[in-house]
Structure formats: C-alpha cells, structure tokens
Design a protein around this motif. Structure first.
Motif, PDB file in Angstrom:
ATOM      1  N   VAL A  87      18.738  42.631  84.883  1.00 41.91           N
ATOM      2  CA  VAL A  87      19.729  43.276  84.024  1.00 41.91           C
ATOM      3  C   VAL A  87      20.569  44.206  84.886  1.00 41.91           C
ATOM      4  CG1 VAL A  87      20.083  44.816  82.053  1.00 41.91           C
ATOM      5  CG2 VAL A  87      18.239  43.125  81.991  1.00 41.91           C
ATOM      6  N   ASP A 108      21.644  40.169  81.256  1.00 37.79           N
ATOM      7  CA  ASP A 108      22.245  41.171  80.366  1.00 37.79           C
ATOM      8  C   ASP A 108      22.861  42.279  81.203  1.00 37.79           C
ATOM      9  OD1 ASP A 108      22.959  42.371  77.994  1.00 37.79           O
ATOM     10  OD2 ASP A 108      20.913  42.638  77.255  1.00 37.79           O
ATOM     11  N   TYR A 109      23.607  43.142  80.509  1.00 30.71           N
ATOM     12  CA  TYR A 109      24.193  44.344  81.093  1.00 30.71           C
ATOM     13  C   TYR A 109      23.750  45.558  80.291  1.00 30.71           C
ATOM     14  CZ  TYR A 109      27.571  42.231  84.343  1.00 30.71           C
ATOM     15  OH  TYR A 109      28.163  41.592  85.389  1.00 30.71           O
ATOM     16  N   ILE A 110      23.514  46.678  80.965  1.00 34.42           N
ATOM     17  CA  ILE A 110      23.338  47.979  80.311  1.00 34.42           C
ATOM     18  C   ILE A 110      24.431  48.890  80.856  1.00 34.42           C
ATOM     19  CG2 ILE A 110      21.872  50.006  80.021  1.00 34.42           C
ATOM     20  CD1 ILE A 110      19.453  48.189  80.180  1.00 34.42           C
ATOM     21  N   ILE A 118      19.392  52.295  73.450  1.00 33.91           N
ATOM     22  CA  ILE A 118      19.811  50.971  73.917  1.00 33.91           C
ATOM     23  C   ILE A 118      19.005  50.560  75.145  1.00 33.91           C
ATOM     24  CG2 ILE A 118      21.715  49.707  74.996  1.00 33.91           C
ATOM     25  CD1 ILE A 118      23.611  51.108  73.097  1.00 33.91           C
ATOM     26  N   VAL A 119      18.801  51.489  76.080  1.00 33.20           N
ATOM     27  CA  VAL A 119      18.025  51.169  77.278  1.00 33.20           C
ATOM     28  C   VAL A 119      16.618  50.735  76.907  1.00 33.20           C
ATOM     29  CG1 VAL A 119      17.007  52.116  79.384  1.00 33.20           C
ATOM     30  CG2 VAL A 119      19.369  52.675  78.789  1.00 33.20           C
ATOM     31  N   ARG A 122      16.712  47.239  75.106  1.00 26.79           N
ATOM     32  CA  ARG A 122      17.036  46.121  76.009  1.00 26.79           C
ATOM     33  C   ARG A 122      15.875  45.848  76.964  1.00 26.79           C
ATOM     34  NH1 ARG A 122      22.736  45.780  76.742  1.00 26.79           N
ATOM     35  NH2 ARG A 122      23.671  45.827  74.667  1.00 26.79           N
ATOM     36  N   ASN A 125      13.028  44.180  75.102  1.00 24.69           N
ATOM     37  CA  ASN A 125      13.363  42.794  74.753  1.00 24.69           C
ATOM     38  C   ASN A 125      13.191  41.860  75.944  1.00 24.69           C
ATOM     39  OD1 ASN A 125      14.620  40.749  72.945  1.00 24.69           O
ATOM     40  ND2 ASN A 125      16.171  40.787  74.547  1.00 24.69           N
ATOM     41  N   HIS A 126      13.717  42.257  77.112  1.00 24.25           N
ATOM     42  CA  HIS A 126      13.681  41.372  78.274  1.00 24.25           C
ATOM     43  C   HIS A 126      12.297  41.318  78.921  1.00 24.25           C
ATOM     44  CE1 HIS A 126      17.830  40.284  78.068  1.00 24.25           C
ATOM     45  NE2 HIS A 126      18.216  41.537  78.052  1.00 24.25           N
ATOM     46  N   ARG A 186      16.846  38.200  67.621  1.00 28.36           N
ATOM     47  CA  ARG A 186      18.011  38.849  68.203  1.00 28.36           C
ATOM     48  C   ARG A 186      19.272  38.608  67.398  1.00 28.36           C
ATOM     49  NH1 ARG A 186      19.927  38.331  73.512  1.00 28.36           N
ATOM     50  NH2 ARG A 186      21.081  40.129  72.802  1.00 28.36           N
ATOM     51  N   PRO A 241      24.529  38.560  75.772  1.00 32.08           N
ATOM     52  CA  PRO A 241      24.613  40.005  75.519  1.00 32.08           C
ATOM     53  C   PRO A 241      24.794  40.325  74.038  1.00 32.08           C
ATOM     54  CG  PRO A 241      25.977  39.395  77.399  1.00 32.08           C
ATOM     55  CD  PRO A 241      25.510  38.106  76.783  1.00 32.08           C
ATOM     56  N   ASP A 242      24.238  41.465  73.622  1.00 31.65           N
ATOM     57  CA  ASP A 242      24.254  41.855  72.215  1.00 31.65           C
ATOM     58  C   ASP A 242      25.660  41.936  71.640  1.00 31.65           C
ATOM     59  OD1 ASP A 242      21.421  44.169  72.283  1.00 31.65           O
ATOM     60  OD2 ASP A 242      21.539  41.992  72.215  1.00 31.65           O
TER      61      ASP A 242
END
Length: 383
Positions: A87, A108-110, A118-119, A122, A125-126, A186, A241-242
């Motif tokens: 990520v 994904d991206y943060i 969010i961190v 994510r 989830n991953h 998701r 991505p979300d």
C-alpha cells in the motif's frame, strides 16, 4: 474499529524518509501489529531478503535514493512476497499516479496527512486479505497431502479415504465462502449478489447441458464445480481503491479504467494460490477462469483481453449472463432496478455480440428460474 483488527499480531513494514510520519504510524499501529519502520528503501530490501515475516508493506512514494515506485517493482520481483499486499503512502492525488502504482503491483493508496480511522481500516482489510490468500494455499496443501496419504493405503483404508474426501469438500466450500465474502464486504451495494449469481449459473449450466454440443462437458461434477467457484468472480475488487469501489454515482473514464483491472487482480490472487499447489485444483482453475473472463464478450469487444467466441472459457461465458442479468435487475445509487422483462430484452439484444447464442437460448428456456432465485435471495430480504 475493534472488529476490523485481527486477533494475533501481524508484521507490518513501513518505509518513509520522514521521521514524523513513521512516528505517527508506529504510534497508531503498534498496539495491534508488529511494526517494523525503515527510513529508506534499501534497508527494507535487506530486511525482506532475509526471509523475515511480512504481512503488509506500507510504502512512501517520494523518497531519496530509491522512490516508492522503483522499490515496489523490486519487491514484486521477490517470489516470497508475491502475495504480500503493498500500500502506497502519498500526498499525491493524481489519478495517473494511482494508476501507475496499481499497475506496478500495489493494491491501494493511503493519503497524507493520515486519518487514523482510515489507516486502521485499510491496514486491517489488506492484512486480512493477505492472510486469507495464504490460508487457502496452506489448506489446499494440507488437504491434498492428506488425500495422497490415504490413497496410498489402498483398499483397507478405503473408508478413511472417503471420510477425508468429504471433509476436504466441506472445508473447500467454507474457504470459498470466506474468501469471496472479503470482496462482498467492501462493496455496500452487492447485497446478496454472490448468492444470486451462484444459483443463476447452476441453473444456466443445467439448461445448457441439455444441448447436445455441451452435454459431454457439463456433467454433474463440472456443474457443481462451476457453482462452487462462482462466488469468487469479483474477488479482484478487493484491490480496487475505496474512492472508486464505493463511489456514490457513475465512474468517470479514468475511474472505470482502474475498475476494469479487477479481473486481472482476481486472476493473480487465485493463480498465486494455484501456484503453491503441487497438484492441479479444479475449483481454483474454474474460479480463475470466471474471475478473469466474465467481462469478455462473444464478439471480442469485452475486457481485459478482448478474446472472442470459444476462446472465452465456458465457465466465464455462463457467468457473463448471470452477472449482467443481476446487475440489470438490481438497484444502484446511479440507477433504478430494471424489470425482468426489460433485462431479458437486453440479453436477447446481446445474443451473438455480448453473449454466446446457445447460452442465451438456454437462459430463455429457464428464465422463470432466474425470477425465483432473484426473489428468494432478494436484497430486501437481507436488509
């Protein structure tokens, strides 16, 4: 948030040349994970090359010496990290930047500055996705070994063999449902889409098996394997991505281009599981075919490869109608639910272009069963 966190501590590797960013992530994640911080990419490469435990890599994009994109490429060249999620951590907001990172193998991206909820969500989830993938590989290794052991003992152990095979089937079914539900959780619009499409495809395969051209390839065992594999058709959406997957409206061209990568993500995930098996596994092979090919079209105008006709696996050709029918009759934030009659008219219009003619004919012969399945597994029922 507690429900999103896993019971035993996973190993999360974080690389960022900004000490303050590392301190934030260490403070945020260390109560739940074993956090291994690095200020530059080469140190991370040395660490993972030593075979250290790794469940997730959080990777800054802009760094001196070796940037995040180049580091991601190098990590993806390490066989042991093939199924470890990567990520990106970035303040960049260009869709081109995101597309480039996803193409290199990130999932994904943060965005910076970090939002703690969010961190945590994510990362949880991953980590769960990566562990689920390793679980399905390990379970199949264990079960295949168990079956091989029993068969070596021949006739006198026949009863034990049958019991073991039954247990394999039960565990396999549970694994499929658990793995495929990661994708469903998701996407808050899927509802009972997986259950409906799974039952549609079985009825469709049964109807097609009455066609003399298909009776030899669609026996009871083949149909059951297709039925069991179908829930994995959208597993690749876990990597989308979300902000795209959960968008409240239609996707623009750039967003849709990223969404269209989900068949490839699904293929990679299932192929990784297959690649770690010493023997072939029919349900994983079918799951990969369905995940990768269910957006291809009979006339070659689909994606991701634009293949046509019987080049498209039969399982994927069946799923194409099941998936499209369910999308048409289901309500979305950007459209109302379509009637069965209108959905049927669209499928008929796609005969010979989007869909294989013989499968459309099979669908028309049992369309009332689709109505029954849609009613039985309706979203309203599960609300």
């Amino acid at each position: 948030m507690k429900d999103l966190l896993i019971a035993d501590k996973a190993d999360v590797l974080v690389v960022d040349d900004q000490i303050e960013n590392l301190e934030i992530l260490i403070s945020l994640l260390s109560p739940y994970y074993n956090v291994h911080p690095f200020v530059e990419g080469n140190a991370l490469l040395r660490y993972v090359s030593a075979g250290r435990p790794t469940d997730l890599i959080l990777l800054d994009v802009i760094m001196p010496e070796i940037d995040g994109y180049e580091l991601c490429k190098k990590l993806r060249e390490i066989r042991e990290l093939a199924d470890v999620p990567i990520v990106f951590l970035t303040a960049l907001d260009s869709q081109n930047d995101e597309a480039h990172g996803l193409a290199l193998g990130a999932v994904d991206y943060i965005s910076k500055p970090f939002s703690p909820p969010i961190v945590l969500a994510r990362v949880a989830n991953h980590v769960s996705l990566g562990r689920a993938l390793r679980l399905i590989v390990n379970q199949n290794d264990m079960l295949d070994h168990h079956v091989a052991e029993r068969t070596a003992q021949l006739a006198q152990r026949n009863l034990e063999l049958q019991a073991a095979l039954k247990q394999v089937a039960i565990t396999q079914d549970v694994t499929i449902v658990a793995f495929s539900s990661l994708a469903e959780t998701r996407d808050n619009e899927t509802g009972r889409h997986l259950r409906r499409t799974q039952n549609y495809i079985r009825e469709l395969a049964l109807a097609l098996s009455r066609n003399k051209d298909y009776e030899s390839v669609l026996g009871d065992e083949a149909i059951e394997l297709i039925y069991k594999s179908a829930p994995l058709h959208d597993i690749g959406k876990v990597a989308i991505p979300d902000h795209i997957l959960l968008k409240k409206g239609r996707l623009d061209a750039d967003e849709f281009a990223i969404m269209k990568t989900h068949p490839e993500h699904g293929r990679r995930a299932i192929a990784a599981a297959e690649g770690n098996l010493e023997v072939s596994n029919s349900f994983l092979q079918l799951a990969r075919e369905i995940a990768y090919g269910h957006h291809e079209k009979w006339d070659g105008s689909g994606y991701p490869n634009g293949i046509s006709g019987v080049q498209i696996p039969l399982s994927a050709r069946l799923m194409a109608i099941a998936d499209v029918y369910d999308a048409l009759i289901s309500r979305r934030v950007y459209k109302t639910a379509m009637s069965h009659e209108n959905a049927v008219a669209i499928i008929i219009d796609g005969r010979g272009s989007h869909f294989e003619p013989a499968i459309v004919d099979a669908f028309l012969s049992i369309q009332e069963k689709f109505v029954e399945i849609a009613e039985h597994f309706s979203d309203l029922e599960s609300a």
